[in-house]
Motif scaffolding. Structure first.
Motif, PDB file in Angstrom:
ATOM      1  N   LYS A 198       0.832  -1.206   0.000  1.00  0.00           N
ATOM      2  CA  LYS A 198       0.000   0.000   0.000  1.00  0.00           C
ATOM      3  C   LYS A 198       0.866   1.254   0.000  1.00  0.00           C
ATOM      4  O   LYS A 198       0.628   2.202  -0.758  1.00  0.00           O
ATOM      5  CB  LYS A 198      -0.920  -0.018   1.216  1.00  0.00           C
ATOM      6  CG  LYS A 198      -1.777   1.225   1.402  1.00  0.00           C
ATOM      7  CD  LYS A 198      -2.742   1.022   2.558  1.00  0.00           C
ATOM      8  CE  LYS A 198      -3.489   2.297   2.893  1.00  0.00           C
ATOM      9  NZ  LYS A 198      -2.673   3.260   3.646  1.00  0.00           N
ATOM     10  N   ALA A 199       1.895   1.271   0.815  1.00  0.00           N
ATOM     11  CA  ALA A 199       2.786   2.436   0.891  1.00  0.00           C
ATOM     12  C   ALA A 199       3.527   2.647  -0.426  1.00  0.00           C
ATOM     13  O   ALA A 199       3.719   3.795  -0.860  1.00  0.00           O
ATOM     14  CB  ALA A 199       3.779   2.255   2.039  1.00  0.00           C
ATOM     15  N   ASP A 200       3.933   1.560  -1.064  1.00  0.00           N
ATOM     16  CA  ASP A 200       4.653   1.658  -2.334  1.00  0.00           C
ATOM     17  C   ASP A 200       3.762   2.257  -3.424  1.00  0.00           C
ATOM     18  O   ASP A 200       4.177   3.143  -4.178  1.00  0.00           O
ATOM     19  CB  ASP A 200       5.144   0.271  -2.753  1.00  0.00           C
ATOM     20  CG  ASP A 200       6.181   0.324  -3.870  1.00  0.00           C
ATOM     21  OD1 ASP A 200       6.787   1.408  -4.066  1.00  0.00           O
ATOM     22  OD2 ASP A 200       6.390  -0.701  -4.545  1.00  0.00           O
ATOM     23  N   ILE A 201       2.521   1.771  -3.501  1.00  0.00           N
ATOM     24  CA  ILE A 201       1.598   2.305  -4.509  1.00  0.00           C
ATOM     25  C   ILE A 201       1.283   3.766  -4.221  1.00  0.00           C
ATOM     26  O   ILE A 201       1.232   4.600  -5.133  1.00  0.00           O
ATOM     27  CB  ILE A 201       0.307   1.471  -4.563  1.00  0.00           C
ATOM     28  CG1 ILE A 201       0.618   0.027  -4.989  1.00  0.00           C
ATOM     29  CG2 ILE A 201      -0.691   2.083  -5.537  1.00  0.00           C
ATOM     30  CD1 ILE A 201      -0.577  -0.900  -4.978  1.00  0.00           C
ATOM     31  N   GLU A 202       1.088   4.096  -2.948  1.00  0.00           N
ATOM     32  CA  GLU A 202       0.796   5.493  -2.584  1.00  0.00           C
ATOM     33  C   GLU A 202       1.963   6.408  -2.924  1.00  0.00           C
ATOM     34  O   GLU A 202       1.759   7.580  -3.284  1.00  0.00           O
ATOM     35  CB  GLU A 202       0.462   5.568  -1.097  1.00  0.00           C
ATOM     36  CG  GLU A 202      -0.913   4.998  -0.764  1.00  0.00           C
ATOM     37  CD  GLU A 202      -1.202   4.996   0.720  1.00  0.00           C
ATOM     38  OE1 GLU A 202      -2.391   5.000   1.089  1.00  0.00           O
ATOM     39  OE2 GLU A 202      -0.228   4.979   1.524  1.00  0.00           O
ATOM     40  N   ARG A 203       3.177   5.886  -2.831  1.00  0.00           N
ATOM     41  CA  ARG A 203       4.351   6.691  -3.211  1.00  0.00           C
ATOM     42  C   ARG A 203       4.303   7.044  -4.694  1.00  0.00           C
ATOM     43  O   ARG A 203       4.583   8.176  -5.093  1.00  0.00           O
ATOM     44  CB  ARG A 203       5.632   5.921  -2.888  1.00  0.00           C
ATOM     45  CG  ARG A 203       6.918   6.658  -3.225  1.00  0.00           C
ATOM     46  CD  ARG A 203       8.133   5.874  -2.765  1.00  0.00           C
ATOM     47  NE  ARG A 203       8.201   4.561  -3.382  1.00  0.00           N
ATOM     48  CZ  ARG A 203       8.685   4.346  -4.609  1.00  0.00           C
ATOM     49  NH1 ARG A 203       9.128   5.370  -5.338  1.00  0.00           N
ATOM     50  NH2 ARG A 203       8.722   3.128  -5.103  1.00  0.00           N
ATOM     51  N   HIS A 204       3.921   6.086  -5.526  1.00  0.00           N
ATOM     52  CA  HIS A 204       3.776   6.369  -6.955  1.00  0.00           C
ATOM     53  C   HIS A 204       2.618   7.331  -7.213  1.00  0.00           C
ATOM     54  O   HIS A 204       2.725   8.215  -8.065  1.00  0.00           O
ATOM     55  CB  HIS A 204       3.554   5.063  -7.723  1.00  0.00           C
ATOM     56  CG  HIS A 204       4.807   4.279  -7.955  1.00  0.00           C
ATOM     57  ND1 HIS A 204       5.648   4.506  -9.025  1.00  0.00           N
ATOM     58  CD2 HIS A 204       5.375   3.277  -7.247  1.00  0.00           C
ATOM     59  CE1 HIS A 204       6.671   3.680  -8.973  1.00  0.00           C
ATOM     60  NE2 HIS A 204       6.533   2.915  -7.902  1.00  0.00           N
ATOM     61  N   LEU A 205       1.531   7.164  -6.484  1.00  0.00           N
ATOM     62  CA  LEU A 205       0.381   8.060  -6.663  1.00  0.00           C
ATOM     63  C   LEU A 205       0.722   9.494  -6.281  1.00  0.00           C
ATOM     64  O   LEU A 205       0.195  10.440  -6.872  1.00  0.00           O
ATOM     65  CB  LEU A 205      -0.796   7.558  -5.824  1.00  0.00           C
ATOM     66  CG  LEU A 205      -1.583   6.379  -6.392  1.00  0.00           C
ATOM     67  CD1 LEU A 205      -2.496   5.784  -5.335  1.00  0.00           C
ATOM     68  CD2 LEU A 205      -2.388   6.813  -7.619  1.00  0.00           C
ATOM     69  N   SER A 206       1.616   9.668  -5.326  1.00  0.00           N
ATOM     70  CA  SER A 206       1.980  11.021  -4.880  1.00  0.00           C
ATOM     71  C   SER A 206       2.687  11.811  -5.970  1.00  0.00           C
ATOM     72  O   SER A 206       2.708  13.041  -5.935  1.00  0.00           O
ATOM     73  CB  SER A 206       2.870  10.947  -3.633  1.00  0.00           C
ATOM     74  OG  SER A 206       4.154  10.415  -3.955  1.00  0.00           O
ATOM     75  N   LYS A 207       3.267  11.098  -6.948  1.00  0.00           N
ATOM     76  CA  LYS A 207       3.955  11.780  -8.054  1.00  0.00           C
ATOM     77  C   LYS A 207       3.216  11.601  -9.381  1.00  0.00           C
ATOM     78  O   LYS A 207       3.788  11.806 -10.446  1.00  0.00           O
ATOM     79  CB  LYS A 207       5.385  11.255  -8.183  1.00  0.00           C
ATOM     80  CG  LYS A 207       6.304  11.707  -7.066  1.00  0.00           C
ATOM     81  CD  LYS A 207       7.758  11.470  -7.415  1.00  0.00           C
ATOM     82  CE  LYS A 207       8.678  12.092  -6.367  1.00  0.00           C
ATOM     83  NZ  LYS A 207      10.107  11.952  -6.739  1.00  0.00           N
ATOM     84  N   ALA A 208       1.943  11.237  -9.291  1.00  0.00           N
ATOM     85  CA  ALA A 208       1.166  11.000 -10.509  1.00  0.00           C
ATOM     86  C   ALA A 208       1.126  12.233 -11.402  1.00  0.00           C
ATOM     87  O   ALA A 208       1.221  12.128 -12.626  1.00  0.00           O
ATOM     88  CB  ALA A 208      -0.255  10.564 -10.147  1.00  0.00           C
ATOM     89  N   ASP A 209       1.001  13.423 -10.779  1.00  0.00           N
ATOM     90  CA  ASP A 209       0.941  14.655 -11.568  1.00  0.00           C
ATOM     91  C   ASP A 209       2.194  14.843 -12.408  1.00  0.00           C
ATOM     92  O   ASP A 209       2.128  15.357 -13.526  1.00  0.00           O
ATOM     93  CB  ASP A 209       0.756  15.868 -10.650  1.00  0.00           C
ATOM     94  CG  ASP A 209      -0.639  15.909 -10.047  1.00  0.00           C
ATOM     95  OD1 ASP A 209      -1.529  15.216 -10.574  1.00  0.00           O
ATOM     96  OD2 ASP A 209      -0.830  16.619  -9.048  1.00  0.00           O
ATOM     97  N   HIS A 210       3.345  14.424 -11.887  1.00  0.00           N
ATOM     98  CA  HIS A 210       4.609  14.610 -12.597  1.00  0.00           C
ATOM     99  C   HIS A 210       4.633  13.774 -13.875  1.00  0.00           C
ATOM    100  O   HIS A 210       5.059  14.245 -14.932  1.00  0.00           O
ATOM    101  CB  HIS A 210       5.783  14.238 -11.697  1.00  0.00           C
ATOM    102  CG  HIS A 210       5.941  15.145 -10.515  1.00  0.00           C
ATOM    103  ND1 HIS A 210       7.160  15.503 -10.003  1.00  0.00           N
ATOM    104  CD2 HIS A 210       5.029  15.772  -9.736  1.00  0.00           C
ATOM    105  CE1 HIS A 210       7.001  16.311  -8.964  1.00  0.00           C
ATOM    106  NE2 HIS A 210       5.714  16.472  -8.786  1.00  0.00           N
TER     107      HIS A 210
END
Length: 447
Positions: A198-210
């Motif tokens: 969950k933390a790994d996926i959320e890390r990717h989601l946090s930079k989705a805009d980039h």
């Protein structure tokens, strides 16, 4: 039902030095042998005369390559004809291919769709190919080639494997609940791994805009009062006259877009109408559009007439803002010695677009802002809104499996199944038929 054999011009528009016509399907080799006198070895280019099978007339001398289904792009038997790129040559070849029964002109993206359906590419790699074709900057190319090469698929498959292992251990606990060495194994092993997932996926989601920003381009809006120098600044970035510049206020009444490559990053710079009260219907509409674009910008450059520094504009926007006090050539002393200072939301600059004074510093600071907005974008997993949507849903399901600790283990396992299905929708493992037409329509005919 036998699948059609499809063909198309897969290279650029003619006339050209070389024109590549691609043929794929069950009749590809049969058609090829009707046009040439000797079949080449698989995957080796051979020079052959192409002849009209009806009249015997020679069409052209071309390189011919045949690909077995296991070695072709589409995953089915394919042939490429590398002809001279004249209009008459290509027209004659396409007309002859169309006369064969079961052969037809390919639709947009149909070669790539067959590659997907035959398991040669997953959906993320297909999207990477589409982005690679459309890439305009170096960093867009890097992002697209990484995705097309399967890097995204490997990450998503790794996440899916964790979910499958978790469900298999749950099944083991259900099936062998009487065994002493099974109970407790789930809480000791599975749930900590799922928290890490969950933390790994959320890390990717946090930079989705980039990632999405790199694929689509960053929007920079020039805003300010009339005659502050917005159009002059646009021309300065373009290094040519793309906007009309006059002393008359209200010259720019509509949005003017300029697509730039800033150190490998795609940027769309938008010149807007000067913000002021106006009775002119056309100018008022231009001002409305300017305010709308400013609200949705990634970066704002507010241009202020340096001879009237108190005349700032009010803009509703969450974007970072660079404030340029222009026309410093008309001022005896520079009142803004602390160039580039400000807070995280606003940086202040003084310069003269006309003479170039202070513009190098402005540009260097502008590049730093662009780089920070794209930080790490080449390695971000999410490049499309659909990726974000399915990953958010996956995280929600994993989170539900973690928080509903009082629920039966079967319910928590069902949340994990749904999470895995959401990941499968990204790669195309789970039925996404309603999206396929949209995705493959991005390709040109011949790809």
């Amino acid at each position: 039902m036998t699948q059609d054999t499809i063909f198309a011009l897969s290279s650029g528009a003619v006339p050209a030095g070389v024109a590549v016509i691609r043929l794929s399907g069950p009749k590809a080799r049969f058609v090829m042998n009707k046009l040439i006198d000797k079949e080449p070895k698989p995957r080796f280019a051979a020079l052959r005369y192409l002849s009209d099978p009806d009249s015997g007339d020679i069409i052209d001398q071309a390189l011919v390559i045949v690909f077995p289904d296991t070695k072709s792009f589409t995953g089915e038997e394919a042939v490429e004809f590398h002809l001279h790129g004249g209009r008459a040559v290509v027209k004659a070849m396409l007309e002859i291919l169309g006369r064969f029964e079961g052969c037809r002109l390919a639709e947009a993206g149909e070669f790539t769709r067959r590659a997907f359906e035959n398991g040669k590419y997953d959906l993320t790699a297909v999207e990477g190919l589409a982005d690679l074709i459309q890439a305009e900057t170096e960093n867009q190319r890097k992002q697209a080639i990484r995705q097309a090469s399967g890097a995204h698929k490997s990450v998503i498959d790794g996440w899916r494997e964790i979910l499958l292992q978790a469900r298999s251990m749950i099944e083991a606990e259900l099936d062998f609940s009487d065994e002493e060495d099974i109970p407790g194994a789930i809480s000791d092993v599975i749930w900590p791994k799922l928290r890490e997932l969950k933390a790994d996926i959320e890390r990717h989601l946090s930079k989705a805009d980039h990632g999405e920003r790199l694929r689509n381009g960053l929007t920079v809006v020039l805003a300010g009062h009339p005659n502050a120098g917005k159009s002059s600044l646009l021309n300065w970035f373009a290094k040519r006259d793309v906007a009309i510049v006059t002393e008359e206020a209200g010259t720019t009444r509509d949005l003017l877009e300029l697509h730039l490559d800033i150190e490998g990053y795609p940027v769309t710079m938008i010149d807007t109408a000067g913000l002021r009260e106006s009775d002119n219907v056309v100018e008022r509409e231009g001002i409305r559009r300017a305010l709308e674009k400013s609200e949705n910008a990634d970066l704002l450059i507010e241009v202020v007439d340096g001879t009237h520094p108190e005349e700032r504009v009010e803009l509703s926007s969450h974007a970072r803002r660079m404030v340029l006090f222009n026309k410093q050539d008309r001022i005896d002393s520079d009142p803004f010695h602390a160039n580039g200072k400000g807070d995280d939301k606003e940086m202040v600059f003084s310069a003269s677009v006309k003479t170039g004074k202070g513009m190098d510093f402005l540009y260097d600071s502008f590049v730093k802002q662009i780089e920070s907005l794209f930080d790490g974008a080449e390695d971000v997993l999410i490049t499309r809104e659909r990726h974000r949507k399915y990953l958010l849903s996956c995280v929600d399901n994993v989170n539900n499996s973690l928080i509903y600790t009082e629920s039966p283990i079967e319910i928590r396992s069902e949340f994990l199944r749904q999470a895995g299905d959401e990941l499968g929708k990204i790669t195309g493992r789970i039925d996404v038929e309603e999206m396929l037409g949209v995705i493959f329509s991005q390709f040109c005919v011949g790809k």
